[in-house]
Scaffold this motif. Sequence first.
Motif, PDB file in Angstrom:
ATOM      1  N   ILE A  78       4.264   5.103  17.442  1.00  0.00           N
ATOM      2  CA  ILE A  78       3.613   3.818  17.219  1.00  0.00           C
ATOM      3  C   ILE A  78       4.041   2.871  18.332  1.00  0.00           C
ATOM      4  CG2 ILE A  78       3.479   1.807  15.700  1.00  0.00           C
ATOM      5  CD1 ILE A  78       3.744   3.720  13.337  1.00  0.00           C
ATOM      6  N   ARG A  79       3.073   2.306  19.013  1.00  0.00           N
ATOM      7  CA  ARG A  79       3.357   1.372  20.108  1.00  0.00           C
ATOM      8  C   ARG A  79       3.456  -0.064  19.604  1.00  0.00           C
ATOM      9  NH1 ARG A  79      -0.388   3.332  25.168  1.00  0.00           N
ATOM     10  NH2 ARG A  79       0.445   5.443  25.299  1.00  0.00           N
ATOM     11  N   GLU A  80       2.524  -0.448  18.720  1.00  0.00           N
ATOM     12  CA  GLU A  80       2.507  -1.812  18.188  1.00  0.00           C
ATOM     13  C   GLU A  80       1.922  -1.800  16.780  1.00  0.00           C
ATOM     14  OE1 GLU A  80       1.071  -5.099  20.810  1.00  0.00           O
ATOM     15  OE2 GLU A  80       0.559  -3.438  22.158  1.00  0.00           O
ATOM     16  N   ILE A  81       2.382  -2.755  15.970  1.00  0.00           N
ATOM     17  CA  ILE A  81       1.823  -2.968  14.637  1.00  0.00           C
ATOM     18  C   ILE A  81       1.646  -4.467  14.445  1.00  0.00           C
ATOM     19  CG2 ILE A  81       2.262  -2.906  12.146  1.00  0.00           C
ATOM     20  CD1 ILE A  81       3.654  -0.295  12.436  1.00  0.00           C
ATOM     21  N   ALA A  82       0.510  -4.839  13.869  1.00  0.00           N
ATOM     22  CA  ALA A  82       0.271  -6.223  13.451  1.00  0.00           C
ATOM     23  C   ALA A  82      -0.239  -6.172  12.014  1.00  0.00           C
ATOM     24  CB  ALA A  82      -0.744  -6.906  14.353  1.00  0.00           C
ATOM     25  N   ARG A  83       0.427  -6.931  11.139  1.00  0.00           N
ATOM     26  CA  ARG A  83       0.025  -6.959   9.727  1.00  0.00           C
ATOM     27  C   ARG A  83      -0.214  -8.383   9.280  1.00  0.00           C
ATOM     28  NH1 ARG A  83       4.116  -3.244   6.233  1.00  0.00           N
ATOM     29  NH2 ARG A  83       2.901  -4.118   4.546  1.00  0.00           N
ATOM     30  N   THR A  84      -1.230  -8.543   8.444  1.00  0.00           N
ATOM     31  CA  THR A  84      -1.441  -9.835   7.812  1.00  0.00           C
ATOM     32  C   THR A  84      -0.490  -9.924   6.631  1.00  0.00           C
ATOM     33  OG1 THR A  84      -3.079  -8.999   6.239  1.00  0.00           O
ATOM     34  CG2 THR A  84      -3.902  -9.791   8.365  1.00  0.00           C
ATOM     35  N   GLY A  85      -0.374 -11.083   6.060  1.00  0.00           N
ATOM     36  CA  GLY A  85       0.342 -11.195   4.800  1.00  0.00           C
ATOM     37  C   GLY A  85      -0.561 -10.723   3.681  1.00  0.00           C
ATOM     38  N   LYS A  86       0.019 -10.534   2.526  1.00  0.00           N
ATOM     39  CA  LYS A  86      -0.752 -10.120   1.363  1.00  0.00           C
ATOM     40  C   LYS A  86      -1.657 -11.263   0.913  1.00  0.00           C
ATOM     41  CE  LYS A  86       1.534  -8.567  -2.276  1.00  0.00           C
ATOM     42  NZ  LYS A  86       2.159  -8.488  -3.617  1.00  0.00           N
ATOM     43  N   ILE A  87      -2.895 -10.922   0.557  1.00  0.00           N
ATOM     44  CA  ILE A  87      -3.780 -11.872  -0.095  1.00  0.00           C
ATOM     45  C   ILE A  87      -4.104 -11.305  -1.469  1.00  0.00           C
ATOM     46  CG2 ILE A  87      -4.739 -12.875   2.006  1.00  0.00           C
ATOM     47  CD1 ILE A  87      -7.218 -11.097   1.577  1.00  0.00           C
ATOM     48  N   ALA A  88      -4.371 -12.172  -2.423  1.00  0.00           N
ATOM     49  CA  ALA A  88      -4.608 -11.698  -3.786  1.00  0.00           C
ATOM     50  C   ALA A  88      -5.455 -12.693  -4.562  1.00  0.00           C
ATOM     51  CB  ALA A  88      -3.270 -11.506  -4.505  1.00  0.00           C
ATOM     52  N   LEU A  89      -6.267 -12.161  -5.451  1.00  0.00           N
ATOM     53  CA  LEU A  89      -7.014 -12.952  -6.418  1.00  0.00           C
ATOM     54  C   LEU A  89      -6.835 -12.305  -7.780  1.00  0.00           C
ATOM     55  CD1 LEU A  89     -10.427 -13.655  -4.627  1.00  0.00           C
ATOM     56  CD2 LEU A  89      -8.558 -15.268  -5.012  1.00  0.00           C
ATOM     57  N   THR A  90      -6.714 -13.134  -8.808  1.00  0.00           N
ATOM     58  CA  THR A  90      -6.556 -12.583 -10.159  1.00  0.00           C
ATOM     59  C   THR A  90      -7.874 -11.969 -10.607  1.00  0.00           C
ATOM     60  OG1 THR A  90      -7.077 -14.708 -11.182  1.00  0.00           O
ATOM     61  CG2 THR A  90      -4.744 -14.214 -10.804  1.00  0.00           C
ATOM     62  N   ARG A  91      -7.757 -10.930 -11.407  1.00  0.00           N
ATOM     63  CA  ARG A  91      -8.940 -10.226 -11.916  1.00  0.00           C
ATOM     64  C   ARG A  91      -9.479 -10.954 -13.139  1.00  0.00           C
ATOM     65  NH1 ARG A  91      -9.808  -4.942 -10.289  1.00  0.00           N
ATOM     66  NH2 ARG A  91      -8.178  -4.084  -8.982  1.00  0.00           N
ATOM     67  N   GLU A  92     -10.724 -11.362 -13.089  1.00  0.00           N
ATOM     68  CA  GLU A  92     -11.359 -11.986 -14.252  1.00  0.00           C
ATOM     69  C   GLU A  92     -11.505 -10.983 -15.388  1.00  0.00           C
ATOM     70  OE1 GLU A  92     -12.265 -15.268 -14.795  1.00  0.00           O
ATOM     71  OE2 GLU A  92     -11.170 -15.605 -12.939  1.00  0.00           O
ATOM     72  N   SER A  93     -11.668  -9.704 -15.041  1.00  0.00           N
ATOM     73  CA  SER A  93     -11.822  -8.664 -16.060  1.00  0.00           C
ATOM     74  C   SER A  93     -10.531  -8.442 -16.837  1.00  0.00           C
ATOM     75  CB  SER A  93     -12.244  -7.344 -15.405  1.00  0.00           C
ATOM     76  OG  SER A  93     -11.204  -6.863 -14.562  1.00  0.00           O
ATOM     77  N   GLY A  94      -9.411  -8.818 -16.231  1.00  0.00           N
ATOM     78  CA  GLY A  94      -8.117  -8.591 -16.876  1.00  0.00           C
ATOM     79  C   GLY A  94      -7.637  -7.162 -16.795  1.00  0.00           C
ATOM     80  N   VAL A  95      -8.388  -6.284 -16.134  1.00  0.00           N
ATOM     81  CA  VAL A  95      -8.013  -4.880 -16.014  1.00  0.00           C
ATOM     82  C   VAL A  95      -6.832  -4.760 -15.070  1.00  0.00           C
ATOM     83  CG1 VAL A  95      -8.761  -2.588 -15.260  1.00  0.00           C
ATOM     84  CG2 VAL A  95     -10.344  -4.082 -16.482  1.00  0.00           C
ATOM     85  N   ASN A  96      -5.782  -4.124 -15.535  1.00  0.00           N
ATOM     86  CA  ASN A  96      -4.587  -3.928 -14.731  1.00  0.00           C
ATOM     87  C   ASN A  96      -4.642  -2.541 -14.115  1.00  0.00           C
ATOM     88  OD1 ASN A  96      -2.054  -3.604 -13.629  1.00  0.00           O
ATOM     89  ND2 ASN A  96      -0.967  -4.458 -15.372  1.00  0.00           N
ATOM     90  N   THR A  97      -5.054  -2.439 -12.864  1.00  0.00           N
ATOM     91  CA  THR A  97      -5.197  -1.137 -12.229  1.00  0.00           C
ATOM     92  C   THR A  97      -3.857  -0.433 -12.045  1.00  0.00           C
ATOM     93  OG1 THR A  97      -5.194  -2.195 -10.061  1.00  0.00           O
ATOM     94  CG2 THR A  97      -7.338  -1.687 -11.028  1.00  0.00           C
ATOM     95  N   GLU A  98      -2.791  -1.195 -11.927  1.00  0.00           N
ATOM     96  CA  GLU A  98      -1.455  -0.584 -11.813  1.00  0.00           C
ATOM     97  C   GLU A  98      -1.132   0.170 -13.105  1.00  0.00           C
ATOM     98  OE1 GLU A  98       1.370   0.494  -9.357  1.00  0.00           O
ATOM     99  OE2 GLU A  98      -0.177  -0.923  -8.789  1.00  0.00           O
ATOM    100  N   PHE A  99      -1.459  -0.434 -14.246  1.00  0.00           N
ATOM    101  CA  PHE A  99      -1.248   0.217 -15.539  1.00  0.00           C
ATOM    102  C   PHE A  99      -2.108   1.475 -15.643  1.00  0.00           C
ATOM    103  CE2 PHE A  99      -2.744   0.804 -19.940  1.00  0.00           C
ATOM    104  CZ  PHE A  99      -1.541   1.124 -20.541  1.00  0.00           C
ATOM    105  N   LEU A 100      -3.372   1.393 -15.220  1.00  0.00           N
ATOM    106  CA  LEU A 100      -4.262   2.550 -15.272  1.00  0.00           C
ATOM    107  C   LEU A 100      -3.755   3.668 -14.378  1.00  0.00           C
ATOM    108  CD1 LEU A 100      -7.753   0.787 -15.196  1.00  0.00           C
ATOM    109  CD2 LEU A 100      -6.606   1.791 -17.164  1.00  0.00           C
ATOM    110  N   ARG A 101      -3.224   3.326 -13.213  1.00  0.00           N
ATOM    111  CA  ARG A 101      -2.674   4.318 -12.295  1.00  0.00           C
ATOM    112  C   ARG A 101      -1.486   5.037 -12.917  1.00  0.00           C
ATOM    113  NH1 ARG A 101      -1.524   1.469  -7.232  1.00  0.00           N
ATOM    114  NH2 ARG A 101      -3.706   0.948  -7.379  1.00  0.00           N
TER     115      ARG A 101
END
Length: 172
Positions: free
Chosen positions: A143-166
């Motif tokens: 790897i020569r270079e890496i550029a990363r953005t910060g995390k962006i997030a929006l709450t789910r209106e559905s309320g579905v927790n994909t982490e729980f489903l995973r």
Amino acid sequence: MKHTLSVLVEDEAGVLTRIAALFARRGFNIESLAVGTGEQGGVSRVTMVVNGNDQVIEQIVKQLYKLINVLKVQDITEIPCVERELMLVKVSATSSTRSEIVELAQIFRSRVVDVADDSLILEVVGDPGKMVAFAQVLQKFGIREIARTGKIALTRESGVNTEFLRLLETKL
């Protein structure tokens, strides 16, 4: 524990400086920071990841509300969210390794955004864990270079927790 805070602020000069100064004065570290225009004109959304226990985060939230341009602060750590990050990776690529790198990019749903004689630039979007895994896989090529953005997030209106489903899927 890492907490994700979503902060709505008035879109004015110096707001981000005041937020950063607040954290610096209190000795808190911001691990990830992303700022962009919000859904309303004149309002920006600041998404930050900070490390601390519940009491520390509660204190941070109270301090943020004391800043005049802060409109809303929400700790979205335990709320079902869609979280994304963007990473660009410049990796060494010879004629013999180029096809293997492209195959790995396809597995990670990444895409090639630049091709040179001795390197590729790959773009990948996903959760922070995906970024780390992708970088680890590419490490052997150099790897020569890496550029990363910060995390962006929006709450789910559905309320579905994909982490729980995973987690549920892995137990089945």
